[in-house]
Design an enzyme around this catalytic site. Structure first.
Site, PDB file in Angstrom:
ATOM      1  CB  THR A  27      -0.910   0.052   1.240  1.00  0.00           C
ATOM      2  OG1 THR A  27      -0.097   0.269   2.409  1.00  0.00           O
ATOM      3  CG2 THR A  27      -1.712  -1.238   1.418  1.00  0.00           C
ATOM      4  CB  ALA A  56       1.831  -0.012   6.507  1.00  0.00           C
ATOM      5  CB  ILE A  82       8.303  -0.035   8.254  1.00  0.00           C
ATOM      6  CG1 ILE A  82       7.721  -0.527   9.585  1.00  0.00           C
ATOM      7  CG2 ILE A  82       8.305   1.491   8.181  1.00  0.00           C
ATOM      8  CD1 ILE A  82       6.249  -0.217   9.787  1.00  0.00           C
ATOM      9  CE  LYS A  83       5.669   0.901  -0.891  1.00  0.00           C
ATOM     10  NZ  LYS A  83       4.378   0.929  -1.602  1.00  0.00           N
ATOM     11  CG  LEU A  84      11.296   3.024   5.958  1.00  0.00           C
ATOM     12  CD1 LEU A  84      12.514   2.275   6.467  1.00  0.00           C
ATOM     13  CD2 LEU A  84      10.911   4.143   6.906  1.00  0.00           C
TER      14      LEU A  84
END
Length: 214
Positions: A27, A56, A82-84
Site C-alpha cells: 500500500t 504500510a 515498514i515502507k520507507l
C-alpha cells in the site's frame, strides 16, 4: 516468484486472495487516500485477509518521525512491513529498524545504486518502479536486471519487489529476470488469467456439450 497485490481496496484484495495467488500486499498513502478510510483501519482489515507481508508506508520525512510511525504500525499486526522512501533519512531509518528486527521495504527506487544503498542499510525489500521509468522513456526492466546481478554478485538478501507494474509483460519479464516479487494492481492480475483462445475453447466445449444426448 511471489505475487503481492498493489492496492488498498479491501474488495480487490479479498477477490484476488480467493484466487489463491496473493502472497502479500503493498500500500502507499495515495492508495490509502483512495479508500477514504482511516489508515490504521485499512491496514488492520487487510492483515486479516492476507497471511503475508503487508507494506504500510510512513509519511514522515525525517528519521525520528519515521521510527515513531513505524513503531505504531508494527503494533497492528506481526506481518506489517515498514515502507520507507529512498532518501538519506529513509536509509537511516532502515538501519535503525533493521537493528530492531523490524522488516522494511525501501520504495521509490529508480537506479541500481539506490537499491544497493538500501540493501547495505539492511532493507528486507527494495522496490524499483519500472512503469514510472518507462513513462519517461527509460528502461524500467533494465534496472531490475542490474539489481539482480548486483545482489547475486555480493550475496545481498534483500528481496527485489518489482513495483509500478502496468501490464502482463512487466510481470513476465520480472519472472524471467528472477525478481523475488512482483507487486501487481488488481486489474493486471485479472489480465494474467485471460486469453481469447481460452475463452473460445470454453465456448466450443459448452456448444459441443449441448449436442450430447441427455
Amino acid at each position: 516468484m511471489k505475487f503481492f497485490i498493489d492496492t488498498a481496496d479491501v474488495k480487490e484484495i479479498r477477490e484476488a486472495h480467493e484466487l489463491g495467488v496473493v502472497d502479500g500486499v503493498t500500500t502507499n498513502p495515495s492508495l490509502i487516500a483512495k479508500s477514504g478510510r482511516k489508515f490504521a483501519d485499512v491496514i488492520k482489515e487487510i492483515s486479516g485477509i492476507v497471511d503475508g507481508p503487508i507494506s504500510a508506508e510512513v509519511v514522515s520525512l525525517e528519521h525520528d518521525g519515521m521510527i515513531s510511525e513505524a513503531e505504531e504500525l508494527v503494533k497492528i499486526h506481526p506481518n506489517i512491513v515498514i515502507k520507507l522512501p529512498m532518501t538519506p533519512e529513509g536509509l537511516k531509518a532502515t538501519k535503525t529498524l533493521s537493528a530492531k528486527g523490524i522488516k522494511t521495504n525501501v520504495t521509490l527506487i529508480f537506479t541500481p545504486m539506490q537499491a544497493l544503498l538500501a540493501a547495505k542499510a539492511g532493507a528486507t525489500y527494495v522496490s524499483p518502479f519500472v512503469g514510472r521509468l518507462d513513462d519517461i522513456s527509460q528502461d524500467g526492466m533494465g534496472i531490475i536486471e542490474e539489481i539482480r546481478t548486483i545482489f547475486d554478485n555480493y550475496g545481498y538478501t534483500a528481496e527485489i519487489i518489482v513495483a509500478s507494474i502496468r501490464n502482463p509483460i512487466h510481470v513476465l519479464n520480472s519472472a524471467l529476470i528472477g525478481a523475488d516479487v512482483a507487486t501487481i494492481p488488481f486489474s493486471v492480475i485479472m489480465q494474467l488469467a485471460k486469453h481469447p483462445l481460452t475463452d473460445a475453447g470454453i465456448k466450443k466445449f459448452l456448444e459441443d456439450w449441448e449436442k450430447v444426448p441427455k
